[in-house]
Design a protein around this motif. Sequence first.
Motif, PDB file in Angstrom:
ATOM      1  N   ALA A 157       0.841  -1.197   0.000  1.00  0.00           N
ATOM      2  CA  ALA A 157       0.000   0.000   0.000  1.00  0.00           C
ATOM      3  C   ALA A 157       0.880   1.253   0.000  1.00  0.00           C
ATOM      4  O   ALA A 157       2.077   1.202   0.255  1.00  0.00           O
ATOM      5  CB  ALA A 157      -0.916   0.003   1.222  1.00  0.00           C
ATOM      6  N   ASN A 158       0.249   2.383  -0.297  1.00  0.00           N
ATOM      7  CA  ASN A 158       0.891   3.700  -0.160  1.00  0.00           C
ATOM      8  C   ASN A 158       2.166   3.842  -0.972  1.00  0.00           C
ATOM      9  O   ASN A 158       3.167   4.404  -0.515  1.00  0.00           O
ATOM     10  CB  ASN A 158       1.202   3.982   1.321  1.00  0.00           C
ATOM     11  N   LEU A 159       2.153   3.390  -2.220  1.00  0.00           N
ATOM     12  CA  LEU A 159       3.370   3.477  -3.032  1.00  0.00           C
ATOM     13  C   LEU A 159       3.781   4.921  -3.290  1.00  0.00           C
ATOM     14  O   LEU A 159       4.983   5.235  -3.329  1.00  0.00           O
ATOM     15  CB  LEU A 159       3.169   2.729  -4.355  1.00  0.00           C
ATOM     16  N   GLY A 160       2.817   5.822  -3.486  1.00  0.00           N
ATOM     17  CA  GLY A 160       3.160   7.226  -3.681  1.00  0.00           C
ATOM     18  C   GLY A 160       3.837   7.818  -2.461  1.00  0.00           C
ATOM     19  O   GLY A 160       4.778   8.618  -2.577  1.00  0.00           O
ATOM     20  N   LEU A 161       3.375   7.437  -1.279  1.00  0.00           N
ATOM     21  CA  LEU A 161       4.007   7.893  -0.040  1.00  0.00           C
ATOM     22  C   LEU A 161       5.406   7.290   0.093  1.00  0.00           C
ATOM     23  O   LEU A 161       6.336   7.957   0.572  1.00  0.00           O
ATOM     24  CB  LEU A 161       3.133   7.516   1.154  1.00  0.00           C
ATOM     25  N   PRO A 220      -3.277  15.668   8.794  1.00  0.00           N
ATOM     26  CA  PRO A 220      -2.886  14.258   8.852  1.00  0.00           C
ATOM     27  C   PRO A 220      -4.143  13.393   8.853  1.00  0.00           C
ATOM     28  O   PRO A 220      -5.074  13.652   9.618  1.00  0.00           O
ATOM     29  CB  PRO A 220      -2.133  14.141  10.188  1.00  0.00           C
ATOM     30  N   GLU A 221      -4.196  12.379   8.007  1.00  0.00           N
ATOM     31  CA  GLU A 221      -5.369  11.520   7.961  1.00  0.00           C
ATOM     32  C   GLU A 221      -5.023  10.228   7.245  1.00  0.00           C
ATOM     33  O   GLU A 221      -4.037  10.130   6.519  1.00  0.00           O
ATOM     34  CB  GLU A 221      -6.536  12.193   7.229  1.00  0.00           C
ATOM     35  N   ALA A 222      -5.862   9.231   7.459  1.00  0.00           N
ATOM     36  CA  ALA A 222      -5.807   7.982   6.700  1.00  0.00           C
ATOM     37  C   ALA A 222      -7.224   7.638   6.268  1.00  0.00           C
ATOM     38  O   ALA A 222      -8.159   7.730   7.066  1.00  0.00           O
ATOM     39  CB  ALA A 222      -5.220   6.860   7.546  1.00  0.00           C
ATOM     40  N   LEU A 223      -7.382   7.268   5.007  1.00  0.00           N
ATOM     41  CA  LEU A 223      -8.685   6.858   4.506  1.00  0.00           C
ATOM     42  C   LEU A 223      -9.017   5.457   4.999  1.00  0.00           C
ATOM     43  O   LEU A 223      -8.135   4.638   5.259  1.00  0.00           O
ATOM     44  CB  LEU A 223      -8.708   6.849   2.984  1.00  0.00           C
ATOM     45  N   ASP A 224     -10.311   5.185   5.099  1.00  0.00           N
ATOM     46  CA  ASP A 224     -10.771   3.835   5.381  1.00  0.00           C
ATOM     47  C   ASP A 224     -10.351   2.924   4.225  1.00  0.00           C
ATOM     48  O   ASP A 224     -10.536   3.254   3.049  1.00  0.00           O
ATOM     49  CB  ASP A 224     -12.298   3.854   5.528  1.00  0.00           C
ATOM     50  N   ARG A 225      -9.783   1.782   4.551  1.00  0.00           N
ATOM     51  CA  ARG A 225      -9.278   0.883   3.515  1.00  0.00           C
ATOM     52  C   ARG A 225     -10.381   0.428   2.560  1.00  0.00           C
ATOM     53  O   ARG A 225     -10.148   0.277   1.352  1.00  0.00           O
ATOM     54  CB  ARG A 225      -8.575  -0.316   4.156  1.00  0.00           C
ATOM     55  N   ILE A 278      -4.096   7.808   1.410  1.00  0.00           N
ATOM     56  CA  ILE A 278      -3.184   7.114   2.312  1.00  0.00           C
ATOM     57  C   ILE A 278      -3.996   6.234   3.260  1.00  0.00           C
ATOM     58  O   ILE A 278      -5.032   6.655   3.774  1.00  0.00           O
ATOM     59  CB  ILE A 278      -2.345   8.136   3.086  1.00  0.00           C
ATOM     60  N   VAL A 279      -3.535   5.012   3.491  1.00  0.00           N
ATOM     61  CA  VAL A 279      -4.221   4.087   4.393  1.00  0.00           C
ATOM     62  C   VAL A 279      -3.235   3.577   5.441  1.00  0.00           C
ATOM     63  O   VAL A 279      -2.017   3.601   5.243  1.00  0.00           O
ATOM     64  CB  VAL A 279      -4.826   2.886   3.629  1.00  0.00           C
ATOM     65  N   VAL A 280      -3.766   3.131   6.560  1.00  0.00           N
ATOM     66  CA  VAL A 280      -2.939   2.464   7.568  1.00  0.00           C
ATOM     67  C   VAL A 280      -2.488   1.133   6.986  1.00  0.00           C
ATOM     68  O   VAL A 280      -3.299   0.332   6.514  1.00  0.00           O
ATOM     69  CB  VAL A 280      -3.733   2.252   8.869  1.00  0.00           C
ATOM     70  N   ASP A 281      -1.169   0.911   6.975  1.00  0.00           N
ATOM     71  CA  ASP A 281      -0.624  -0.297   6.350  1.00  0.00           C
ATOM     72  C   ASP A 281       0.211  -1.145   7.308  1.00  0.00           C
ATOM     73  O   ASP A 281       0.756  -2.182   6.910  1.00  0.00           O
ATOM     74  CB  ASP A 281       0.208   0.071   5.122  1.00  0.00           C
ATOM     75  N   GLY A 282       0.332  -0.698   8.577  1.00  0.00           N
ATOM     76  CA  GLY A 282       1.104  -1.467   9.543  1.00  0.00           C
ATOM     77  C   GLY A 282       2.600  -1.388   9.350  1.00  0.00           C
ATOM     78  O   GLY A 282       3.358  -2.055  10.058  1.00  0.00           O
ATOM     79  N   ASP A 283       3.034  -0.552   8.419  1.00  0.00           N
ATOM     80  CA  ASP A 283       4.457  -0.486   8.071  1.00  0.00           C
ATOM     81  C   ASP A 283       4.883   0.976   8.012  1.00  0.00           C
ATOM     82  O   ASP A 283       5.294   1.570   9.010  1.00  0.00           O
ATOM     83  CB  ASP A 283       4.660  -1.206   6.740  1.00  0.00           C
ATOM     84  N   LEU A 284       4.737   1.576   6.849  1.00  0.00           N
ATOM     85  CA  LEU A 284       5.060   2.996   6.716  1.00  0.00           C
ATOM     86  C   LEU A 284       4.073   3.853   7.496  1.00  0.00           C
ATOM     87  O   LEU A 284       4.439   4.864   8.095  1.00  0.00           O
ATOM     88  CB  LEU A 284       5.039   3.381   5.226  1.00  0.00           C
TER      89      LEU A 284
END
Length: 521
Positions: A157-161, A220-225, A278-284
């Motif tokens: 996920a989040n390749l652009g980030l 700052p935010e994360a979209l719902d997956r 952007i989503v929560v990915d557990g990594d970045l």
Amino acid sequence: MTADRTDPVVTTPCGAVRGRREHGVAVFRGIPYAAPPFGPRRFRPPVPPAPWDGVRDAGSFGPTAPKPPYSEIFARYLSDPVVPGDDCLNLNVWTPEPDPGARLPVLVWLHGGALTRGSSAVPVYDGRGFARDGVVLVSVNYRLGVEGYGLFPDAPANLGLRDQLAALHWVHESIEAFGGDPGRITLAGQSAGAISVGALIASPRARGLFRRAVLQSGPPEALDRDKVRRMVRRMAARLKVPATAEAFAAVDRELLLRTQAEAGRFGGPVLGGPAFGIVVDGDLVPRDPLQALVEGDAARDAGLLMGWTRDEYRLWLVPGGLMEHVDRLGPVALAGAMARCRCGHEVVRGYRALHPGAGTAEIVGQMVTDHLLRRPLHRLADARPGSSYVYEFAWPSRLPGLGACHGLELGFVFDTGDAPESRRLAGEGAPQELADVLHAAWVRFVTDGDPGWQPWDGTHPVRVFGDGPPHTVHGPRDAELALWTAGAAPGQSPPAPDGSRAAELRATVRRLRRLSGVRGR
């Protein structure tokens, strides 16, 4: 512009680049910070570019990331150049002088565009004003839309980030050769760029790569997956392929862009709907960035400059006549706003009482602006008193109806009001004296962390940049924002509508999208 022997040459980790001297500063464009993200690298994390021999010409902007064009309605106001080519993970540097001993402050700029459009080649982002005033400006291209923010079972996920993080690593390792100080980097962005900045502030993997941050009209935010997955599934259904990165990578690039534009046709900041983000990915992004910054110790030492424009919503509602359409819809539009903002009638009644002369569209616009931008930025500033500075840009565009709309401050921040692309939003006759003070405030913040007004505290000081001299107002939005927390625990959102009410409001939003027929930004 043709290169000559007097043009500056700088050695980067992958090879030497030749820039140009323009307007009294040195400019290097199109420097790759990662390999082209296509072929076997499509939908994969960025990797370093291949080294080159000799001196690479850096006189022109590099390729822009694949993106659909703005609709005709928005293209009248927003510039979005396209540079063809695969090598789209590139950046640009403006510097007073590429002297390794200069140790100048650095500003890294992430463009906006809803994570689906935009690039570093937009003329409004020309960095000569910052370089003229002793700041090294770096602007970055990154993957957009489904290529950068699609959510697939067989790709990260989040390749652009991740691209932005790779660019930050490049800056940290390379900027000294361009005259910058790797210990004095400020990360900045507007709209989707500011949302990206917020995620990187909160990310443990970005620790130590920058010292300060600027968030313009983006929290700052994360979209719902599931919201992102719905976009991918919509595209997959239209393409008649599985919703996997492997299947999407086999699709013609132009067809993928057309499908993306169609799948997101009725989305937008006011109406919501499936989107890329952007989503929560557990990594970045291990957890919601706002929660991490408010509740945790993420980047506690980073100074923050953040704010909004007075009439953000007018860029979303005025083009195409949606403002008038929302006014005509009246109660339907207000019900849609309640669904979008997850609030009840008491919030609408409160806005009506605070703005008795406002029409429905203005009430809806201010509610959505407060929900999306001002509330989370207030929370962030409250969590970091003494090191946060908040502003409001209030100068109204010379163009009818736009007011102090989303993105209008950019030509003033970069001091590029003379560019035709800045006049698309500002109109003719934008005051240079306003650009002088706003740009100078950003330069001061990047240089020493103090833009020139009182840092955030319990009195909620907001620096207002509008007609006349800048001035500080204490708590200018407090009455509206208090409506959202009435009856809720401190720092929490009001309770969501119950199931039947929520379903009713969602149906209203869907109806409003169909009635509007206007493409979102």
